[in-house]
Design a protein around this motif. Structure first.
Motif, PDB file in Angstrom:
ATOM      1  N   MET A  74      11.581  29.901  75.638  1.00 47.98           N
ATOM      2  CA  MET A  74      10.263  30.046  76.564  1.00 47.98           C
ATOM      3  C   MET A  74       8.992  29.231  75.714  1.00 47.98           C
ATOM      4  SD  MET A  74      11.009  33.381  79.297  1.00 47.98           S
ATOM      5  CE  MET A  74      12.150  34.165  79.405  1.00 47.98           C
ATOM      6  N   MET A  75       9.198  29.870  74.375  1.00 49.79           N
ATOM      7  CA  MET A  75       8.333  29.398  73.396  1.00 49.79           C
ATOM      8  C   MET A  75       7.872  28.480  73.312  1.00 49.79           C
ATOM      9  SD  MET A  75       7.163  33.083  71.255  1.00 49.79           S
ATOM     10  CE  MET A  75       9.055  33.436  71.066  1.00 49.79           C
ATOM     11  N   LEU A  76       9.298  27.636  72.949  1.00 53.09           N
ATOM     12  CA  LEU A  76       8.766  26.132  72.701  1.00 53.09           C
ATOM     13  C   LEU A  76       8.760  25.414  73.803  1.00 53.09           C
ATOM     14  CD1 LEU A  76      13.204  26.090  70.866  1.00 53.09           C
ATOM     15  CD2 LEU A  76      10.429  25.778  69.864  1.00 53.09           C
ATOM     16  N   ASP A  77       7.832  24.269  73.094  1.00 54.64           N
ATOM     17  CA  ASP A  77       7.031  23.413  74.402  1.00 54.64           C
ATOM     18  C   ASP A  77       8.737  22.315  74.601  1.00 54.64           C
ATOM     19  OD1 ASP A  77       5.404  22.153  75.441  1.00 54.64           O
ATOM     20  OD2 ASP A  77       4.237  21.207  73.478  1.00 54.64           O
ATOM     21  N   LEU A  78       9.099  22.234  75.746  1.00 51.98           N
ATOM     22  CA  LEU A  78      10.136  21.945  76.008  1.00 51.98           C
ATOM     23  C   LEU A  78       8.885  20.905  77.232  1.00 51.98           C
ATOM     24  CD1 LEU A  78      12.712  24.695  76.377  1.00 51.98           C
ATOM     25  CD2 LEU A  78      12.604  22.876  75.234  1.00 51.98           C
ATOM     26  N   ASP A  79      10.230  19.793  77.683  1.00 50.03           N
ATOM     27  CA  ASP A  79       9.331  19.141  78.395  1.00 50.03           C
ATOM     28  C   ASP A  79      10.552  19.434  79.679  1.00 50.03           C
ATOM     29  OD1 ASP A  79      11.937  17.302  78.601  1.00 50.03           O
ATOM     30  OD2 ASP A  79      11.159  16.291  77.042  1.00 50.03           O
ATOM     31  N   ASP A  80      10.174  19.240  80.964  1.00 50.67           N
ATOM     32  CA  ASP A  80      10.619  19.363  82.043  1.00 50.67           C
ATOM     33  C   ASP A  80      12.260  18.883  81.970  1.00 50.67           C
ATOM     34  OD1 ASP A  80       7.730  20.258  83.433  1.00 50.67           O
ATOM     35  OD2 ASP A  80       7.988  18.055  84.275  1.00 50.67           O
ATOM     36  N   PRO A  94      13.744  17.526  66.929  1.00 47.22           N
ATOM     37  CA  PRO A  94      14.206  17.803  65.064  1.00 47.22           C
ATOM     38  C   PRO A  94      12.817  19.211  64.829  1.00 47.22           C
ATOM     39  CG  PRO A  94      14.314  15.630  65.534  1.00 47.22           C
ATOM     40  CD  PRO A  94      14.035  16.334  66.351  1.00 47.22           C
ATOM     41  N   GLY A  95      11.363  18.995  65.687  1.00 44.21           N
ATOM     42  CA  GLY A  95      10.282  19.431  65.371  1.00 44.21           C
ATOM     43  C   GLY A  95      10.451  20.966  66.737  1.00 44.21           C
ATOM     44  N   GLN A  96      11.501  20.434  66.954  1.00 45.03           N
ATOM     45  CA  GLN A  96      11.528  22.327  68.346  1.00 45.03           C
ATOM     46  C   GLN A  96      12.164  23.022  67.221  1.00 45.03           C
ATOM     47  OE1 GLN A  96      12.432  20.199  71.802  1.00 45.03           O
ATOM     48  NE2 GLN A  96      10.750  20.931  72.485  1.00 45.03           N
ATOM     49  N   LEU A  97      13.687  22.129  66.803  1.00 41.81           N
ATOM     50  CA  LEU A  97      14.918  23.137  66.462  1.00 41.81           C
ATOM     51  C   LEU A  97      14.060  23.398  64.723  1.00 41.81           C
ATOM     52  CD1 LEU A  97      17.371  20.212  66.391  1.00 41.81           C
ATOM     53  CD2 LEU A  97      17.993  22.610  67.270  1.00 41.81           C
ATOM     54  N   GLY A  98      13.354  23.553  63.977  1.00 45.54           N
ATOM     55  CA  GLY A  98      12.339  23.745  62.993  1.00 45.54           C
ATOM     56  C   GLY A  98      11.425  24.684  63.693  1.00 45.54           C
ATOM     57  N   GLU A  99      11.093  24.191  64.929  1.00 44.28           N
ATOM     58  CA  GLU A  99      10.091  25.983  65.889  1.00 44.28           C
ATOM     59  C   GLU A  99      11.146  26.781  65.778  1.00 44.28           C
ATOM     60  OE1 GLU A  99       7.185  28.448  67.034  1.00 44.28           O
ATOM     61  OE2 GLU A  99       6.533  26.426  64.906  1.00 44.28           O
ATOM     62  N   GLN A 107      14.281  27.358  64.011  1.00 44.48           N
ATOM     63  CA  GLN A 107      14.005  27.753  62.709  1.00 44.48           C
ATOM     64  C   GLN A 107      13.089  29.390  62.107  1.00 44.48           C
ATOM     65  OE1 GLN A 107      17.858  27.870  62.948  1.00 44.48           O
ATOM     66  NE2 GLN A 107      17.158  27.766  60.585  1.00 44.48           N
ATOM     67  N   ALA A 108      11.996  28.588  62.530  1.00 47.07           N
ATOM     68  CA  ALA A 108      10.767  29.808  62.261  1.00 47.07           C
ATOM     69  C   ALA A 108      10.828  30.774  62.774  1.00 47.07           C
ATOM     70  CB  ALA A 108       9.161  29.068  62.412  1.00 47.07           C
ATOM     71  N   MET A 109      11.429  30.575  64.485  1.00 47.77           N
ATOM     72  CA  MET A 109      11.464  32.212  64.881  1.00 47.77           C
ATOM     73  C   MET A 109      11.449  33.003  64.448  1.00 47.77           C
ATOM     74  SD  MET A 109      10.219  30.659  68.651  1.00 47.77           S
ATOM     75  CE  MET A 109       9.918  29.379  69.274  1.00 47.77           C
ATOM     76  N   ARG A 110      13.240  32.587  64.218  1.00 53.22           N
ATOM     77  CA  ARG A 110      14.506  33.467  64.277  1.00 53.22           C
ATOM     78  C   ARG A 110      14.333  33.927  62.331  1.00 53.22           C
ATOM     79  NH1 ARG A 110      19.013  33.631  61.237  1.00 53.22           N
ATOM     80  NH2 ARG A 110      20.165  33.965  61.651  1.00 53.22           N
ATOM     81  N   ALA A 111      13.860  33.238  61.639  1.00 49.55           N
ATOM     82  CA  ALA A 111      12.705  33.564  60.533  1.00 49.55           C
ATOM     83  C   ALA A 111      11.713  34.669  60.495  1.00 49.55           C
ATOM     84  CB  ALA A 111      12.082  32.679  58.793  1.00 49.55           C
ATOM     85  N   ARG A 112      10.695  35.227  61.884  1.00 45.91           N
ATOM     86  CA  ARG A 112      10.212  35.978  61.747  1.00 45.91           C
ATOM     87  C   ARG A 112      10.978  36.806  62.077  1.00 45.91           C
ATOM     88  NH1 ARG A 112       6.867  31.104  63.260  1.00 45.91           N
ATOM     89  NH2 ARG A 112       7.481  31.798  65.105  1.00 45.91           N
ATOM     90  N   ARG A 113      11.307  37.042  63.196  1.00 41.42           N
ATOM     91  CA  ARG A 113      11.984  38.062  63.847  1.00 41.42           C
ATOM     92  C   ARG A 113      13.229  38.334  63.000  1.00 41.42           C
ATOM     93  NH1 ARG A 113      13.535  39.865  68.587  1.00 41.42           N
ATOM     94  NH2 ARG A 113      15.278  40.395  68.868  1.00 41.42           N
ATOM     95  N   MET A 114      13.920  37.815  62.093  1.00 42.25           N
ATOM     96  CA  MET A 114      14.581  38.334  61.420  1.00 42.25           C
ATOM     97  C   MET A 114      13.854  39.554  60.311  1.00 42.25           C
ATOM     98  SD  MET A 114      17.584  38.107  61.952  1.00 42.25           S
ATOM     99  CE  MET A 114      18.568  38.288  60.754  1.00 42.25           C
ATOM    100  N   LYS A 115      12.389  38.920  60.020  1.00 43.00           N
ATOM    101  CA  LYS A 115      11.819  39.946  59.051  1.00 43.00           C
ATOM    102  C   LYS A 115      11.312  41.229  59.921  1.00 43.00           C
ATOM    103  CE  LYS A 115       8.394  37.117  56.131  1.00 43.00           C
ATOM    104  NZ  LYS A 115       6.945  36.192  55.410  1.00 43.00           N
ATOM    105  N   ALA A 116      10.537  40.778  60.951  1.00 44.21           N
ATOM    106  CA  ALA A 116      10.779  42.300  61.666  1.00 44.21           C
ATOM    107  C   ALA A 116      11.789  43.089  61.305  1.00 44.21           C
ATOM    108  CB  ALA A 116       9.836  41.633  63.325  1.00 44.21           C
ATOM    109  N   HIS A 117      12.444  42.233  61.569  1.00 43.99           N
ATOM    110  CA  HIS A 117      13.649  43.791  61.713  1.00 43.99           C
ATOM    111  C   HIS A 117      14.577  44.356  60.357  1.00 43.99           C
ATOM    112  CE1 HIS A 117      16.128  43.075  65.524  1.00 43.99           C
ATOM    113  NE2 HIS A 117      16.610  41.992  65.435  1.00 43.99           N
ATOM    114  N   ALA A 118      13.270  43.088  59.368  1.00 37.67           N
ATOM    115  CA  ALA A 118      13.629  44.102  57.705  1.00 37.67           C
ATOM    116  C   ALA A 118      12.812  44.358  57.496  1.00 37.67           C
ATOM    117  CB  ALA A 118      13.421  42.688  57.069  1.00 37.67           C
ATOM    118  N   ARG A 119      11.341  44.563  58.371  1.00 33.12           N
ATOM    119  CA  ARG A 119      10.217  45.492  58.114  1.00 33.12           C
ATOM    120  C   ARG A 119      10.762  46.916  58.988  1.00 33.12           C
ATOM    121  NH1 ARG A 119       6.750  41.314  58.980  1.00 33.12           N
ATOM    122  NH2 ARG A 119       6.624  42.049  60.919  1.00 33.12           N
ATOM    123  N   HIS A 120      11.309  47.055  60.172  1.00 31.03           N
ATOM    124  CA  HIS A 120      11.773  48.041  60.979  1.00 31.03           C
ATOM    125  C   HIS A 120      12.366  48.594  60.217  1.00 31.03           C
ATOM    126  CE1 HIS A 120      12.330  49.895  65.169  1.00 31.03           C
ATOM    127  NE2 HIS A 120      13.477  50.309  64.584  1.00 31.03           N
TER     128      HIS A 120
END
Length: 163
Positions: A46-52, A128-133, A135-148
């Motif tokens: 939902m957070m990715l900018d997907l076309d129709d 490829p841009g969406q795949l990069g985003e 991966q970035a979301m996943r990295a942020r999520r993993m960082k949040a898990h580590a902080r928690h």
């Protein structure tokens, strides 16, 4: 102002609020309306900018896998009940408990593989841009898990020190 008047107003407000809440229909339960919360992978999509076209394809993929997942979750419920029954049986049967656990583990394995297949299939429709985003979301999520996890460890250490 008289204390009785204040008390009656507060009591009336509480009674009125309780009546309104109590009169609402109960929609709970595992299959009730509103019980489906988007899973992590759905939230990320939902957070990715997907076309129709991508949105349509992603929705089809998620729906197809969700039905398969529901079937496995039903199996898991039954196995979980049997596992609990085996643990609290009048006489403990270790072989039966181990067999039930192995069956439960197999269902969890199937669930993980199913999710992996779904994510793999979704990745094929992303740019490829969406795949990069993603991966970035996943990295942020993993960082949040580590902080928690760090926070939970601090809380547990603090609680242990108080005892």
């Amino acid at each position: 102002m008289n204390i009785k008047v204040i008390f009656m107003c507060v009591f009336g407000l509480l009674l009125g609020t309780g009546t309104v809440v109590w009169s609402q229909p109960f929609n709970g339960g595992p299959d009730g309306p509103g019980m489906h919360r988007p899973k992590v992978e759905e939230k990320m999509l939902m957070m990715l900018d997907l076309d129709d076209t991508q949105k349509t394809l992603a929705a089809e993929i998620v729906a197809r896998y969700r039905n398969l997942e529901r079937n496995l979750m039903e199996d898991n419920k039954g196995l979980h009940r049997r596992m609990t029954d085996a643990l609290f049986a009048e006489t403990f049967d270790e072989a039966a408990a181990r067999e039930t656990f192995r069956n439960n583990a197999a269902v969890h394995e199937d669930l993980m593989v199913l999710k992996g297949r779904m994510i793999s299939e979704i990745r094929t429709i992303l740019t490829p841009g969406q795949l990069g985003e993603l991966q970035a979301m996943r990295a942020r999520r993993m960082k949040a898990h580590a902080r928690h996890a760090e926070f939970r460890a601090l809380v547990e250490d603090s609680m242990a020190a108080r005892k």
